[in-house]
Design a protein around this motif. Structure first.
Motif, PDB file in Angstrom:
ATOM      1  N   ALA A 164       2.202 -47.352 -10.589  1.00  0.00           N
ATOM      2  CA  ALA A 164       3.489 -48.044 -10.519  1.00  0.00           C
ATOM      3  C   ALA A 164       4.119 -47.995  -9.133  1.00  0.00           C
ATOM      4  CB  ALA A 164       4.459 -47.445 -11.541  1.00  0.00           C
ATOM      5  N   GLY A 165       3.451 -47.366  -8.168  1.00  0.00           N
ATOM      6  CA  GLY A 165       3.974 -47.323  -6.812  1.00  0.00           C
ATOM      7  C   GLY A 165       5.073 -46.319  -6.592  1.00  0.00           C
ATOM      8  N   PHE A 166       5.101 -45.261  -7.415  1.00  0.00           N
ATOM      9  CA  PHE A 166       6.082 -44.196  -7.219  1.00  0.00           C
ATOM     10  C   PHE A 166       5.605 -43.194  -6.163  1.00  0.00           C
ATOM     11  CE2 PHE A 166       7.561 -44.585 -11.937  1.00  0.00           C
ATOM     12  CZ  PHE A 166       8.078 -45.844 -11.654  1.00  0.00           C
ATOM     13  N   SER A 167       4.322 -43.195  -5.885  1.00  0.00           N
ATOM     14  CA  SER A 167       3.703 -42.279  -4.942  1.00  0.00           C
ATOM     15  C   SER A 167       2.288 -42.765  -4.672  1.00  0.00           C
ATOM     16  CB  SER A 167       3.662 -40.857  -5.515  1.00  0.00           C
ATOM     17  OG  SER A 167       2.882 -40.005  -4.703  1.00  0.00           O
ATOM     18  N   PRO A 168       1.739 -42.514  -3.482  1.00  0.00           N
ATOM     19  CA  PRO A 168       0.348 -42.915  -3.238  1.00  0.00           C
ATOM     20  C   PRO A 168      -0.672 -41.956  -3.830  1.00  0.00           C
ATOM     21  CG  PRO A 168       1.246 -41.935  -1.274  1.00  0.00           C
ATOM     22  CD  PRO A 168       2.379 -41.999  -2.264  1.00  0.00           C
ATOM     23  N   LEU A 169      -0.246 -40.729  -4.113  1.00  0.00           N
ATOM     24  CA  LEU A 169      -1.159 -39.702  -4.627  1.00  0.00           C
ATOM     25  C   LEU A 169      -0.500 -38.944  -5.765  1.00  0.00           C
ATOM     26  CD1 LEU A 169      -2.285 -38.078  -1.246  1.00  0.00           C
ATOM     27  CD2 LEU A 169      -3.656 -39.636  -2.644  1.00  0.00           C
ATOM     28  N   ALA A 170      -1.330 -38.399  -6.632  1.00  0.00           N
ATOM     29  CA  ALA A 170      -0.841 -37.493  -7.673  1.00  0.00           C
ATOM     30  C   ALA A 170      -1.930 -36.484  -7.976  1.00  0.00           C
ATOM     31  CB  ALA A 170      -0.469 -38.259  -8.943  1.00  0.00           C
TER      32      ALA A 170
END
Length: 476
Positions: A164-170
Motif C-alpha cells: 500500500a506504499g506505507f513503507s518500502p520495506l517490512a
C-alpha cells in the motif's frame, strides 16, 4: 522532489539520497501522508511512531545520507493479543536494535493474525486489539468463506504496508507460511532465512523450532541490505549482480495440479485454481525459453510423509514450544505485562470475552490445546530432531539426484511445511493476479541451508524476465 510510494523501491530512494535529489525528511513525510490517507481503511498499522520523533531521526540521517524504512521490526510487540495491551518494555528486541543501529527508521508496528494463529481458526490478519487488516488489491473480505479474498497470515499487516506504499520495506515472522502467504497476496518479494541464524531476543515467536523473521519488499535488490543486517554477513551483492543471468541456477518445479490446497482447507472461487495452474505453467515456459535450467514436473511426496514414528510432529512441537518457550520468553521481555503465563492469558480472554473474543471469534481452542502439552522437554527435542533429519534427507536426495539448487512450488500449497520442518531458507516471488478479483498470488522457492544468495540470484533474474509486479489501485 516527490515519488510514488506504491512503486518506488528502497534502492531507488537510496540512490536519490546519494544524489542529493531528495532528503530523508521528505521521504518520511511522504510515507506518513500515505499512511494517513489509507491506513484507516486498510488497518495495516496498529500504531505509528510519533511524527516529531520520526522527523528528528530523519533529519539526523540526512547528515549521513542514509535512510531505509521498516514497517514492522520487533519494537515493543504486543502480538496483537488483549493480554499484552499496555505491556511496557525498556529494551528493544534484538532485531529492532540491529536495524536502528544500522540507520533504519522504524515507522511503527503492524497488525497480524493474533499470536500467529495460536488462538483459534480466524480470518488471517485479524487481531482482537486492532481488528481486521484489508488488502489494497481486493478491499473488504467477502462473506462465505471464499479463500480467494484472503490476505494470508500471520505477518499480514507488514505485507499490506509495503504493497500500500506505507513503507518500502517490512519485516515479518514466519512459522509455516506466515511471510510467504501474505507476501503472495501482496505481490512482494520476501525471504525467510535459514533456521538458527538470527538474534530472536525479546521478540514474539510462536515456536523456536520453526519461527524466523525475514524481510518483504517490492524488489529483490531491496531485500539484500536488510538481509545482511539480519544475518550479520555480506551476501556478496556485487557477485550476485555480475554473474550471467541464469548461470549456475537449476530449478525443479513441482506439479501445481498436485501441490494445491484442498477445497475443505481453502475454498476458492470457481476457475481460480485452473487459472493459477495455467499461469504457473506459462511462467515455467517463459523461464525455460530465457535460459533457466528447469526440471518440470518433479515428484515430491505430500507432507504426510513427514510423520515421525507414524504420528504428526508439526503441531505437538508447535503447541509445546508456544507454551514452554515462545510465550514465556515473550512475557519475560516486558517490564510490565497483564499476564505472566499461558494460564493467565486464557483466563484473561475469558474475563474480557467481549473484547478478547468477540463474535464470531468466541473460542481459544489452540491456546487450550497448548496448555495441555506437558510432555518432557527431552521428548519434544527428540521429536524435532527426527522431523528435521527426515525432512532434510528427503529434500537432499532430490537436490542431489536432480542436480539442482532450488525447488519451486505454488504458495497456495503445503510446500512451506517442508521448508519449516527442514529449517531451509525460503523465498517468494510474485507470479500472477486472479482475474476474478485482482488478488495476487505467487511462487515460493526453497534452497538448502545458507542458500540465501542462491535465492536472491534467482529472484533478480526472475524479476528481469517476467512482467512487473501488479500495483494496487489506491488514490494517491
Amino acid at each position: 522532489m516527490t515519488f510514488d510510494p506504491l512503486t518506488t523501491t528502497a534502492t531507488t530512494l537510496q540512490q536519490l539520497l546519494q544524489e542529493g535529489a531528495i532528503t530523508s525528511v521528505q521521504i518520511v513525510e511522504r510515507y506518513l501522508l500515505q499512511i494517513e490517507r489509507h491506513n484507516h481503511v486498510l488497518n495495516a498499522f496498529i500504531s505509528v511512531a510519533p511524527r516529531d520523533r520520526l522527523l528528528d531521526q530523519a533529519a539526523a540521517l540526512d547528515e549521513e545520507r542514509l535512510l531505509c524504512n521498516v514497517a514492522r521490526a520487533g519494537h515493543v510487540d504486543h502480538s496483537r493479543g488483549v493480554g499484552f495491551s499496555g505491556a511496557k518494555a525498556t529494551k528493544n528486541s534484538g532485531l529492532a536494535q540491529k536495524l536502528m543501529d544500522a540507520g533504519l527508521i522504524i515507522l511503527g508496528k503492524t497488525n497480524m493474525t493474533e499470536f500467529c494463529g495460536m488462538k483459534m481458526m480466524t480470518s488471517p490478519g485479524r487481531s482482537a486489539v486492532a481488528g481486521q487488516t484489508l488488502s489494497p488489491y481486493v478491499g473488504a473480505i467477502k462473506d462465505g468463506g471464499d479463500h480467494s479474498w484472503s490476505l494470508g497470515g500471520s505477518s499480514t499487516g507488514s505485507a499490506v504496508a509495503v504493497a500500500a506504499g506505507f513503507s518500502p520495506l517490512a519485516v515479518g515472522t514466519e512459522t509455516i507460511g506466515s511471510i510467504m502467504t501474505p507476501s503472495s497476496r501482496a505481490a512482494l518479494y520476501a525471504i525467510k532465512p535459514t533456521t538458527g541464524r538470527q538474534d530472536t531476543s525479546r521478540m514474539y515467536r510462536m515456536t523456536e523450532f520453526f519461527d524466523r523473521y525475514g524481510p518483504m519488499a517490492k524488489s529483490p535488490a531491496d531485500l539484500i541490505s536488510i538481509l545482511e543486517i539480519i544475518l550479520d554477513r555480506s551476501l556478496q551483492t556485487g557477485a550476485l549482480m555480475s554473474r550471467g543471468k541464469w548461470e549456475s541456477l537449476a530449478v525443479s518445479f513441482v506439479d501445481p495440479k498436485i501441490w494445491k490446497l484442498a477445497p475443505e482447507i481453502c475454498k476458492q472461487e470457481e476457475g481460480t485454481l485452473e487459472q493459477m495452474v495455467d499461469d504457473y505453467e506459462a511462467m515455467v515456459s517463459v523461464l525455460q525459453e530465457d535460459g533457466c535450467t528447469i526440471k518440470y514436473p518433479i515428484e515430491l511426496q505430500d507432507c504426510s510423509v513427514l510423520a515421525v514414528d507414524g504420528q504428526d510432529a508439526i503441531m505437538p512441537i508447535a503447541y509445546w514450544e508456544f507454551k514452554h518457550i515462545g510465550l514465556p520468553n515473550f512475557i519475560d521481555a516486558f517490564d510490565e505485562c497483564l499476564v505472566t503465563s499461558l494460564e493467565d492469558l486464557i483466563q484473561l480472554n475469558k474475563d474480557h470475552a467481549e473484547t478478547a473474543m468477540p463474535p464470531p471469534h468466541t473460542e481459544q481452542n489452540d491456546l487450550i490445546k497448548a496448555l495441555e502439552m506437558n510432555e518432557p522437554a527431552r521428548e519434544i527435542k527428540i521429536l524435532g530432531d527426527k522431523l528435521r533429519a527426515k525432512t532434510r534427507r528427503i529434500l537432499d536426495e532430490i537436490y542431489e539426484e536432480q542436480n539442482i539448487n532450488l525447488i519451486a512450488a505454488p504458495v497456495d500449497s503445503a510446500f512451506c511445511i517442508y521448508a519449516a520442518a527442514a529449517g531451509y531458507p525460503l523465498g517468494h516471488v510474485p507470479l500472477g493476479q486472479l482475474r476474478y478479483n485482482g488478488r495476487p498470488f505467487g511462487l515460493c522457492l526453497m534452497a538448502r541451508a545458507d542458500g540465501e544468495e542462491v535465492l536472491l540470484r534467482f529472484m533478480s533474474s526472475y524479476e528481469a524476465t517476467v512482467s512487473p509486479r501488479p500495483v494496487p489501485s489506491l488514490l494517491q
